[in-house]
Design an enzyme around this catalytic site. Structure first.
Site, PDB file in Angstrom:
ATOM      1  N   ASN A   1       1.188  -7.904 -11.065  1.00  0.00           N
ATOM      2  CA  ASN A   1       0.114  -6.955 -10.781  1.00  0.00           C
ATOM      3  C   ASN A   1       0.530  -5.569 -11.263  1.00  0.00           C
ATOM      4  O   ASN A   1       1.692  -5.213 -11.217  1.00  0.00           O
ATOM      5  CB  ASN A   1      -0.176  -6.951  -9.276  1.00  0.00           C
ATOM      6  CG  ASN A   1      -1.130  -5.846  -8.854  1.00  0.00           C
ATOM      7  OD1 ASN A   1      -0.765  -4.955  -8.095  1.00  0.00           O
ATOM      8  ND2 ASN A   1      -2.355  -5.883  -9.329  1.00  0.00           N
TER       9      ASN A   1
ATOM     10  N   CYS B   1       0.836  -1.204   0.000  1.00  0.00           N
ATOM     11  CA  CYS B   1       0.000   0.000   0.000  1.00  0.00           C
ATOM     12  C   CYS B   1       0.873   1.257   0.000  1.00  0.00           C
ATOM     13  O   CYS B   1       1.735   1.423   0.868  1.00  0.00           O
ATOM     14  CB  CYS B   1      -0.922   0.011   1.221  1.00  0.00           C
ATOM     15  SG  CYS B   1      -2.000   1.467   1.270  1.00  0.00           S
TER      16      CYS B   1
END
Length: 316
Positions: free
Chosen positions: A192, A91
């Site tokens: 990703n 994050c």
């Protein structure tokens, strides 16, 4: 994706197919063992064997910087029936990083190793422990150190978002860097970042060498993207969803939220989703403007039902 991919969105997207696994929004872990109700709130699927109604397993994602509390809470998740544990070191949000969570921990590969090791030791060997990282925090200088730390700590697999924290979500994603990691460890790696179409999925696989992909924003903008990618990989060209297909999904999403949330706020998740949908479906921008101030679920549903005026031609 905090605030967006909750259990109602997981239920809806997995109904459309192409998704093999889901990961919850992160649960922030401080210095204490959280009560079971917290995990059940974020992952109601725990009451259903850790799977969505479509049978897709759901991993519970934990975010924190202390090995002990992360391990204790991971053990509780496993006891409650989580299909797997996912650790968030990716994050990039400033508030999260300031609170000793997410990508900031990538500055210390030894701490990454300690957290993953502690979690791995705390849960049953049959419970998978996956880890998500970025290429680094400020730069990529410790990327391979972090990859090695995750592998040595016993994780079942590693998801790599192909940008640093400094890169944020700005294109491009550096998929070729993932291939470098694959050459250094035997750990299964999932690619990703910046996958918006079947063609980009194909290109990501070519450059990263990864067969498996994780989707985030792309699946919110194009709900059928997982199914289209899976079909393309098998040589099957499925027709993409049209706006006429999206409207029933929006009504279904509203119904799912009505069953779980306070009616006064039930329109908020739908409005958030429209902010993503409008990047691919121009009609989404028109619909968002029409309902952004509505709070009554009946009025929102009525607007979703009467959609003929909101056609592409109405978009400037």
């Amino acid at each position: 994706m905090q605030g967006v991919t909750d259990h109602t969105m997981r239920a809806l997207l997995t109904e459309l197919g192409g998704i093999d696994r889901c990961v919850t929004e992160f649960i922030r872990i401080g210095g204490q063992l959280l009560p079971p109700r917290v995990f059940h709130r974020i992952c109601p699927e725990l009451a259903e064997g850790g799977r969505t109604a479509s049978g897709v397993p759901v991993y519970v994602q934990l975010l924190g910087g202390q090995p002990g509390p992360m391990a204790d809470n991971a053990a509780r998740c496993a006891e409650l029936g989580a299909a797997g544990i996912d650790l968030n070191f990716g994050c990039p949000a400033r508030t999260v990083n300031r609170s000793d969570g997410g990508a900031i921990i990538l500055r210390e590969p030894e701490r990454v190793r300690a957290i993953v090791s502690a979690v791995r030791a705390a849960v049953d060997p049959a419970t998978p422990v996956s880890v998500k990282i970025r290429l680094g925090f400020e730069d990529r200088s410790r990327f391979l150190d972090n990859v090695a730390a995750v592998a040595e700590a016993g994780a079942a697999e590693l998801v790599i978002h192909a940008r640093t924290k400094r890169d944020g979500y700005r294109p491009p994603a550096y998929w070729e860097e993932i291939a470098v990691a694959r050459d250094t460890v035997k750990l299964p790696i999932i690619a990703n970042g910046e996958i918006w179409s079947p063609d980009q999925a194909r290109r990501c696989r070519e450059l990263s060498g990864c067969e498996d992909l994780m989707l985030g924003r792309g699946a919110l903008c194009r709900p059928d993207l997982p199914r289209l990618i899976a079909g393309a990989a098998q040589g099957q060209a499925a027709p993409p969803l049209t706006w006429d297909d999206i409207l029933p999904l929006l009504r279904r999403f509203l119904a799912l939220n009505l069953a779980r949330y306070d009616h006064h706020y039930v329109g908020n998740p739908l409005k958030q989703w429209l902010l993503y949908l409008r990047s691919y479906f121009p009609q989404g921008a028109v619909l968002f403007e029409a309902l952004k101030r509505l709070q009554d679920p009946a009025a929102i549903d009525a607007l979703l039902t009467c959609q003929p005026p909101l056609q592409p031609a109405a978009v400037a």
